[in-house]
Structure formats: C-alpha cells, structure tokens
Scaffold this motif. Structure first.
Motif, PDB file in Angstrom:
ATOM      1  N   ILE A  59      -0.591  -7.348  -6.467  1.00  0.00           N
ATOM      2  CA  ILE A  59       0.646  -7.781  -5.848  1.00  0.00           C
ATOM      3  C   ILE A  59       0.538  -8.623  -4.414  1.00  0.00           C
ATOM      4  O   ILE A  59       0.773  -9.658  -4.237  1.00  0.00           O
ATOM      5  CB  ILE A  59       1.471  -6.614  -5.766  1.00  0.00           C
ATOM      6  N   CYS A  60      -0.381  -7.845  -3.870  1.00  0.00           N
ATOM      7  CA  CYS A  60      -0.515  -8.455  -2.427  1.00  0.00           C
ATOM      8  C   CYS A  60      -1.218  -9.880  -2.324  1.00  0.00           C
ATOM      9  O   CYS A  60      -0.841 -10.640  -1.704  1.00  0.00           O
ATOM     10  CB  CYS A  60      -1.224  -7.504  -1.651  1.00  0.00           C
ATOM     11  N   PHE A  61      -2.204  -9.913  -3.207  1.00  0.00           N
ATOM     12  CA  PHE A  61      -2.964 -10.996  -3.235  1.00  0.00           C
ATOM     13  C   PHE A  61      -2.054 -12.298  -3.777  1.00  0.00           C
ATOM     14  O   PHE A  61      -2.227 -13.401  -3.280  1.00  0.00           O
ATOM     15  CB  PHE A  61      -4.431 -11.033  -3.965  1.00  0.00           C
ATOM     16  N   THR A  62      -1.345 -12.167  -4.741  1.00  0.00           N
ATOM     17  CA  THR A  62      -0.576 -13.104  -5.512  1.00  0.00           C
ATOM     18  C   THR A  62       0.199 -13.606  -4.396  1.00  0.00           C
ATOM     19  O   THR A  62       0.556 -14.797  -4.279  1.00  0.00           O
ATOM     20  CB  THR A  62      -0.082 -12.258  -6.551  1.00  0.00           C
ATOM     21  N   GLU A 103      -0.922   2.823  -7.353  1.00  0.00           N
ATOM     22  CA  GLU A 103      -2.194   2.687  -7.878  1.00  0.00           C
ATOM     23  C   GLU A 103      -2.830   1.248  -6.916  1.00  0.00           C
ATOM     24  O   GLU A 103      -2.140   0.452  -6.812  1.00  0.00           O
ATOM     25  CB  GLU A 103      -2.350   1.979  -9.172  1.00  0.00           C
ATOM     26  N   ILE A 104      -4.093   1.585  -6.463  1.00  0.00           N
ATOM     27  CA  ILE A 104      -4.730   0.514  -5.559  1.00  0.00           C
ATOM     28  C   ILE A 104      -4.765  -0.877  -6.301  1.00  0.00           C
ATOM     29  O   ILE A 104      -4.720  -1.885  -5.805  1.00  0.00           O
ATOM     30  CB  ILE A 104      -5.888   1.100  -5.144  1.00  0.00           C
ATOM     31  N   VAL A 105      -4.994  -0.903  -7.362  1.00  0.00           N
ATOM     32  CA  VAL A 105      -5.303  -2.115  -8.223  1.00  0.00           C
ATOM     33  C   VAL A 105      -4.120  -2.948  -8.188  1.00  0.00           C
ATOM     34  O   VAL A 105      -3.988  -4.105  -7.983  1.00  0.00           O
ATOM     35  CB  VAL A 105      -5.942  -2.079  -9.780  1.00  0.00           C
ATOM     36  N   ALA A 153       1.000  -1.222  -0.044  1.00  0.00           N
ATOM     37  CA  ALA A 153      -0.066  -0.146   0.087  1.00  0.00           C
ATOM     38  C   ALA A 153       0.894   1.192   0.079  1.00  0.00           C
ATOM     39  O   ALA A 153       0.433   2.244  -0.771  1.00  0.00           O
ATOM     40  CB  ALA A 153      -1.004   0.118   1.337  1.00  0.00           C
ATOM     41  N   THR A 154       1.977   1.114   0.941  1.00  0.00           N
ATOM     42  CA  THR A 154       2.892   2.448   0.556  1.00  0.00           C
ATOM     43  C   THR A 154       3.959   2.551  -0.508  1.00  0.00           C
ATOM     44  O   THR A 154       4.212   3.365  -0.887  1.00  0.00           O
ATOM     45  CB  THR A 154       3.886   2.338   1.950  1.00  0.00           C
ATOM     46  N   ALA A 155       4.240   1.280  -1.165  1.00  0.00           N
ATOM     47  CA  ALA A 155       5.109   1.395  -2.274  1.00  0.00           C
ATOM     48  C   ALA A 155       4.505   1.609  -3.600  1.00  0.00           C
ATOM     49  O   ALA A 155       5.319   2.184  -4.434  1.00  0.00           O
ATOM     50  CB  ALA A 155       5.968  -0.023  -2.086  1.00  0.00           C
ATOM     51  N   VAL A 156       3.201   0.789  -3.891  1.00  0.00           N
ATOM     52  CA  VAL A 156       2.650   1.056  -5.153  1.00  0.00           C
ATOM     53  C   VAL A 156       1.677   2.064  -5.031  1.00  0.00           C
ATOM     54  O   VAL A 156       0.795   2.114  -4.130  1.00  0.00           O
ATOM     55  CB  VAL A 156       1.906  -0.239  -5.502  1.00  0.00           C
TER      56      VAL A 156
END
Length: 82
Positions: free
Chosen positions: A58-61, A51-53, A46-49
């Motif tokens: 990335i987080c989910f994967t 765009e929310i999508v 959330a802090t590094a990327v």
C-alpha cells in the motif's frame, strides 16, 4: 480574418506559458511535501495495517503514484529538456 486573429492571440498566450517556467520555491515546496508525504504514509500504513506485506504494498503504491504524477508534470513543463 477573425479566426486567424483569434489563432494568433491563442498562440501568443501559449508562448507566454512557455516563457515563464514554474518558480523555483514552488517546485522545491512540492518536492519537500512529497518527501513528507512519503514518510507519513509509511508511518500511517505501519500503524493501520497489521500485516507487513500489505503495509509495504500500500505504501509503495501510493507514494509511487504521487511521484509519477510529479515527474509527469516536470516532463510536461519542459518536454525537450533545458
């Protein structure tokens, strides 16, 4: 007869692995560390990327991959259940 003896020794070693399951505190520690990883991955992405999508993808994967490896390990430990 030497090969037969070696086979029996290897079979006994495999049986030892089956008789002694993973200790409970170790499995609980792995589960807690996976949950901590889940939370930290969400915060870092959330802090590094920007765009929310993409942060969500990335987080989910990453988290899904780690949980998949964990559950595959659980199935390999006891493939036929309790």
């Amino acid at each position: 007869f030497n090969q037969l003896g070696n086979g029996v020794v290897l079979l006994n070693n495999a049986q030892k692995l089956n008789d002694f399951p993973m200790p409970f505190p170790l499995s609980q520690t792995v589960t807690v560390m996976l949950l901590v990883h889940w939370l930290l991955t969400a915060l870092v992405t959330a802090t590094a990327v920007d765009e929310i999508v993409w942060a969500t993808v990335i987080c989910f994967t990453v988290v899904f991959a780690f949980f998949c490896v964990h559950y595959i390990g659980l199935e390999l430990e006891q493939p036929f259940g309790d």
